[in-house]
Enzyme design. Structure first.
Site, short mmCIF file in Angstrom:
data_model
loop_
_atom_site.label_atom_id
_atom_site.label_comp_id
_atom_site.label_asym_id
_atom_site.label_seq_id
_atom_site.Cartn_x
_atom_site.Cartn_y
_atom_site.Cartn_z
N LYS A 39 27.90 39.71 59.80
CA LYS A 39 28.89 40.15 60.91
C LYS A 39 29.89 40.93 60.33
CE LYS A 39 31.74 36.46 60.80
NZ LYS A 39 32.37 35.05 61.59
N GLY A 43 28.84 41.49 50.75
CA GLY A 43 29.87 41.03 49.62
C GLY A 43 30.88 39.97 50.29
N CYS A 46 34.42 37.18 48.69
CA CYS A 46 34.86 37.55 47.53
C CYS A 46 35.16 38.88 47.28
CB CYS A 46 33.63 37.07 46.69
SG CYS A 46 33.68 37.40 44.85
N GLY A 179 50.83 24.99 48.86
CA GLY A 179 49.75 24.80 48.16
C GLY A 179 49.68 25.45 46.46
N GLY A 181 47.30 25.07 44.15
CA GLY A 181 46.08 25.40 43.60
C GLY A 181 45.71 26.73 43.33
N GLY A 266 44.02 25.49 50.90
CA GLY A 266 42.17 25.53 50.79
C GLY A 266 41.62 26.16 51.92
N HIS A 437 38.25 37.85 13.68
CA HIS A 437 39.63 37.83 13.54
C HIS A 437 40.37 39.33 13.40
CE1 HIS A 437 43.81 36.64 11.88
NE2 HIS A 437 43.40 37.80 11.19
#
Length: 460
Positions: A39, A43, A46, A179, A181, A266, A437
């Site tokens: 719609k 993609g 995200c 929040g 998170g 969330g 390294h």
């Protein structure tokens, strides 16, 4: 009218986000006829409102931090300010380039893309406007949307969600992020780098509460050094709009005044209004219930991504899309191992992990072995002026069960850590591998050396 000229297609996919388009690409590759219904834009969240644009903002924030701290490297530069319009152009150029590439890829595979909001009308058919699209199988991949708390209304002006935050054309003077998170921490990190006063409110005792507690504490200390205020373990009570923005009230009676309140508590599944009740798909609080092969209770209907319960990550949806396509093509795909999915919070510093936390490992296996390597001993981290640590947990005389990292750019190390946990490598297996390294990857090797009983650049 129904598509009847060539009969039903093999797969009808409702939703063109990460999981939906991954399933479409793999199914077409395997010779299946696919119709993909979207719609908005291919993609999904995200690409357009999540992973990609937020990480572009985080990179712009990293550039701002580097310029502001340039004197520490012997380079004299001045941060003249943040140009929100310029940042937006950079962000959009990244998104637009990827979007054009994706649309071209989908077209090249012969996948038909139908623009519009689909309605499920049977276990094998979806209506889009006046068109009825029939398939031998239906895949639900409609994703998720930002959610809020009961009684907290998002007005999209002073009380905003993550979609609003991405579209914000200015740098706010002050923000309360509700929040702690990944989403909340990432936006808090961006805004702090751009000069805003930021307070994170999290009802649980720690930031990124799903991560290992030691990682959470390292992130909290790093945010504190950056001047990000934290109110942890105190639930939100109320928000009141004012002439200057918003006043946030906490359950302990404290109040915080800010220009904006970002609600980052969330995301919830986008399942309402799709017609799932009409065909009898089993749901649980809006999530579609699936088995390990992502089948619903109806034999012709599958579901994936944020629509089903569990991890809400784009790379999980990619894997699930491939799984569904291969199963429908007659292959025997291995179910996704959700415990050993890599996870990254792209704040400054980053938090990356895979496998079991130390607490979860002890709960499952009893006594376990752990080793922590601090980035203070890593040459590349010193060059980058990054701090943090790598912690590895393994079963006693057994395989590695989890890897947990905090530090700038540690997200780039998590792929190797995933190989270690998924292949059930022992610390001694990893200890014999040679890491170049100086790189950050040495920190992962050093932690395994320590766990194997032969520490190098760490005190015994």
């Amino acid at each position: 009218m129904a598509d009847t000229a060539a009969g039903p297609v093999d797969l009808v996919i409702l939703g063109g986000g990460s999981g939906g388009y991954a399933a479409a690409l793999r199914a077409a590759e395997l010779g299946l006829r696919v119709v993909l219904i979207e719609k908005d834009k291919l993609g999904g969240t995200c690409l357009h409102r999540g992973c990609i644009p937020t990480k572009a903002l985080l990179h712009a924030a990293e550039v701002a931090d580097t310029v502001a701290d340039s004197a520490a490297f012997g380079v004299h530069a001045t941060l003249g300010g943040i140009d929100p319009a310029g940042v937006a152009r950079y962000r959009d150029s990244v998104v637009d380039g990827l979007y054009k590439g994706l649309t071209g890829l989908v077209h090249s595979r012969g996948i038909e893309v139908v623009a519009g909001a689909g309605q499920v009308v049977s276990p094998t058919a979806v209506a889009v406007g006046d068109r009825l699209i029939e398939g031998r199988h239906l895949l639900l991949a409609t994703g998720s949307a930002p959610r809020t708390l009961p009684g907290l209304e998002i007005d999209h002006r002073t009380v905003i969600d993550s979609d609003d935050a991405l579209a914000l054309g200015r740098v706010p003077a002050s923000v309360v992020v509700l929040g702690g998170g990944a989403i909340g921490c990432e936006f808090a990190s961006v805004w702090r780098s751009f000069g805003a006063e930021v307070t994170i409110v999290e009802a649980l005792p720690h930031l990124v509460p799903a991560e290992d507690e030691a990682s959470s504490k390292l992130l909290e200390r790093a945010f504190g050094r950056r001047g990000i205020s934290l109110r942890l373990g105190v639930p939100f009570a109320d928000a009141k709009t004012t002439d200057r923005g918003v006043t946030v009230v906490l359950e302990d009676g404290a109040t915080i005044d800010a220009e904006l309140l970002l609600v980052a508590v969330g995301r919830g599944p986008v399942s309402a209004g799709l017609g799932l009740e009409r065909i009898g798909v089993t749901t649980d609080r809006g999530h579609v219930v699936v088995d390990p092969q992502l089948r619903t209770n109806l034999p012709t209907v599958s579901a994936l991504g944020d629509l089903r319960p569990g991890l809400q990550l784009a790379h999980v949806a990619f894997a699930e899309g491939i799984l569904v396509a291969e199963r429908l093509a007659g292959l025997d795909p291995v179910p996704v191992d959700y415990v050993n999915v890599p996870r990254v919070t792209y704040s400054h510093p980053e938090v990356a992990s895979v496998g079991l936390t130390v607490a979860a490992a002890r709960k499952r296996f009893g006594e376990v072995d752990t080793a922590t390597y601090h980035l203070a001993g890593n040459g590349k981290a010193r060059i980058l002026r990054s701090s943090g640590a790598v912690t590895v947990v393994s079963a006693q005389d057994g395989p590695v069960l989890g890897v947990h990292m905090v530090g700038d750019r540690v997200g780039e190390l998590i792929a190797e850590a995933q190989l270690i946990t998924n292949w059930e490598a022992y610390p001694t297996d990893v200890a014999q591998l040679i890491h170049p390294h100086p790189t950050l990857s040495e920190a992962l090797g050093e932690a395994h050396l320590a766990l194997a009983g032969k520490p190098l650049h760490v005190h015994s």
